[in-house]
Design a protein around this motif. Structure first.
Motif, short mmCIF file in Angstrom:
data_model
loop_
_atom_site.label_atom_id
_atom_site.label_comp_id
_atom_site.label_asym_id
_atom_site.label_seq_id
_atom_site.Cartn_x
_atom_site.Cartn_y
_atom_site.Cartn_z
N VAL A 1 -3.55 6.49 -4.14
CA VAL A 1 -3.22 5.27 -3.41
C VAL A 1 -2.83 4.20 -4.42
N ASN B 1 -4.55 13.13 -4.08
CA ASN B 1 -4.33 12.00 -3.20
C ASN B 1 -4.41 10.73 -4.05
N VAL C 1 -7.38 5.55 -6.66
CA VAL C 1 -6.70 4.31 -6.31
C VAL C 1 -6.26 3.59 -7.58
N PHE D 1 -10.83 3.11 1.34
CA PHE D 1 -10.33 4.46 1.07
C PHE D 1 -11.42 5.40 0.58
N VAL E 1 0.86 -1.19 0.00
CA VAL E 1 0.00 0.00 0.00
C VAL E 1 0.89 1.23 0.00
N ARG F 1 1.00 5.55 -0.66
CA ARG F 1 0.11 6.71 -0.67
C ARG F 1 0.88 8.00 -0.98
#
Length: 510
Positions: free
Chosen positions: A314, A312, A263, A366, A249, A251
């Motif tokens: 991921v 943002n 994502v 998320f 994972v 970020r």
């Protein structure tokens, strides 16, 4: 490699080599005409005598051209002017950089970026020039005891713009192109490594190194963590391997905490034998590329971090080997996925969707704005689209259009396939909620239909890169795709976010 942007007349450049174009039949581009005038028709006389026709992919290197300050002038064939589009432009840059790298000069000034390409501005031309230049110079020789060294390798490239007013846009595009090319390089380096080097553990270590270098948050889940989460379909693929599986994972936090993330999910099968449903031995070595989706997510995150995109993002990477063995999953086994849906394994070589479905379920936590998964998923996609276009399916048409447009802008194109419920019929199982294959027909679509069952809670798209992520045969190697497509998609999202941030907020009435 060092890049720079300049505006100036070609005959006045003090450089190891100045590069100008020639169209068919024997027509100098505008910068070539400027040099020719300074050289008192020297270039025109050469072309008239038949030294060069201007065919695409050809080049003619000239020394000590009268009236110029450069050591050399390189003429690059552009083909017919009316047919000079994106593909021909990229080919011209490739020819120029490859030839420059063989001349023994340390630098070159390229005037091909001044050429007109239909519907493409100076930013596109410079961005593509940087990407293509670094693609052309890329070599994977880390594992060779004797490397093929260039005698005097190219160290600096300068791209020319027609007007000084274009400098700012060109310099910004140059930075973007460099970031994308660096992301592609990371993907290529990881994908080109053989399976005995690039294991799930190694991939996790590279993700951690990337996080440290670019200030990303990183977490690596081990087998015990995945067992607690119920990632049984992912773990079922790992049962035959001695290499421990990992779930990575990553970020990138470029926006506020309240901004929903994008994502990206990358398939990370570091070697795929097919498991109990063993693949034929011919070309099985190319199955080291079955982690190209994972590598492309890492490359895209690197590019986004280098550009400091205000988003943002991921990155989720489920990674394992798919091996036969005494503990391996068998055809006919029924596995309960993280979502609670049960899956009948009819073919253990359809393993990519098994690790992705648990990752798609994990993505729900998320509360994503959207999810895009990337995978070398089906040979059927290679049959359908060859090595030119990436296969695209989506449960949201707006997201699909964004990705298609990003692919066009990046010259890393995709083609949309249907995701109709009619195809779900092929995945019916008498013993489980769903079978992991749907037969020979429409294999790319039924694979996407399988994944769609685990992506119903958000906007989702799937990129099948089986035909575009790498080349086979004598020219075997990773292509770095779809890092450009994904990065342009993120750049588009970032541009939209900036525009929305600039809009004045409406005042509330008292």
């Amino acid at each position: 490699m060092e890049f720079s942007i300049k505006s100036g007349s070609p005959e006045k450049q003090r450089s190891a080599c100045v590069v100008v174009g020639v169209f068919e039949p024997r027509k100098l581009s505008a910068p070539g005409e400027v040099i020719d005038k300074a050289a008192q028709q020297y270039l025109a006389d050469l072309l008239r005598r038949g030294d060069m026709e201007g065919k695409a992919g050809t080049a003619l290197l000239l020394h000590n051209v009268p009236g110029t300050l450069a050591d050399r002038v390189l003429l690059v064939g552009l083909g017919k002017e009316k047919e000079f589009h994106e593909k021909e432009y990229r080919q011209a840059i490739t020819t120029a950089v490859r030839t420059l790298n063989e001349t023994g000069g340390f630098d070159g000034t390229i005037y091909l970026t001044e050429l007109s390409v239909k519907k493409r501005d100076i930013g596109w031309r410079v961005r593509q020039a940087v990407i293509v230049a670094l693609e052309t110079l890329y070599r994977f020789d880390q594992l060779k005891s004797k490397k093929d060294e260039v005698r005097r390798p190219l160290r600096k490239l300068t791209f020319s713009v027609t007007r000084r007013g274009e400098l700012a846009a060109a310099e910004s595009a140059m930075g973007e192109g460099y970031a994308i090319a660096e992301g592609q390089k990371l993907m290529k380096d990881l994908a080109n490594l053989p399976g005995n080097y690039c294991t799930p553990t190694y991939l996790a270590e590279q993700a951690q190194a990337l996080a440290k270098e670019h200030n990303l948050a990183v977490e690596v889940l081990d087998r015990a963590d995945m067992e607690k989460l119920g990632m049984n379909t992912l773990l079922s693929v790992a049962q035959g391997s001695h290499q421990p599986p990992k779930f990575i994972v990553l970020r990138h936090r470029g926006a506020g905490k309240d901004v929903k993330p994008i994502v990206l999910v990358g398939k990370g099968i570091t070697f795929d034998t097919g498991g109990i449903s063993l693949k034929p031995g011919l070309e099985m070595d190319e199955m080291k590329y079955d982690m190209s989706g994972a590598a492309s997510v890492l490359g895209t995150l690197k590019a986004a971090a280098m550009m400091q995109l205000p988003l943002n993002i991921v990155g989720l990477i489920p990674t394992t080997e798919n091996m036969p063995g005494g503990g391996a999953t068998k055809p006919g086994d029924v596995i309960t996925s993280m979502s609670g849906q049960t899956v009948e394994i009819l073919n253990t070589d359809a393993e990519g969707r098994l690790i992705l479905c648990d990752a798609l379920t994990y993505a729900e936590r998320f509360e994503p704005d959207c999810v895009v998964d990337v995978a070398t998923l089906t040979g059927a996609c290679v049959v359908a689209l060859g090595n030119v276009a990436t296969g695209l399916t989506a449960n949201n048409e707006s997201l699909a259009r964004e990705l298609l447009d990003a692919g066009q802008n990046a010259y890393d194109r995709a083609w949309q396939l249907p995701l109709w419920d009619d195809y779900q019929e092929q995945l019916k199982s008498p013993f489980a909620d769903v079978a992991n294959i749907g037969g020979r027909m429409a294999g790319t679509i039924t694979a996407a239909c399988f994944l769609a069952r685990f992506a119903q809670k958000y906007n989702w798209a799937h990129l099948d890169i089986a035909g575009t992520a790498y080349r086979g045969g004598e020219k075997k190697g990773s292509t770095g795709r779809p890092v450009p497509l994904l990065t342009h998609f993120l750049m588009g999202r970032a541009a939209t976010a900036k525009q929305q941030a600039k809009k004045p907020r409406s005042k509330k009435k008292a």
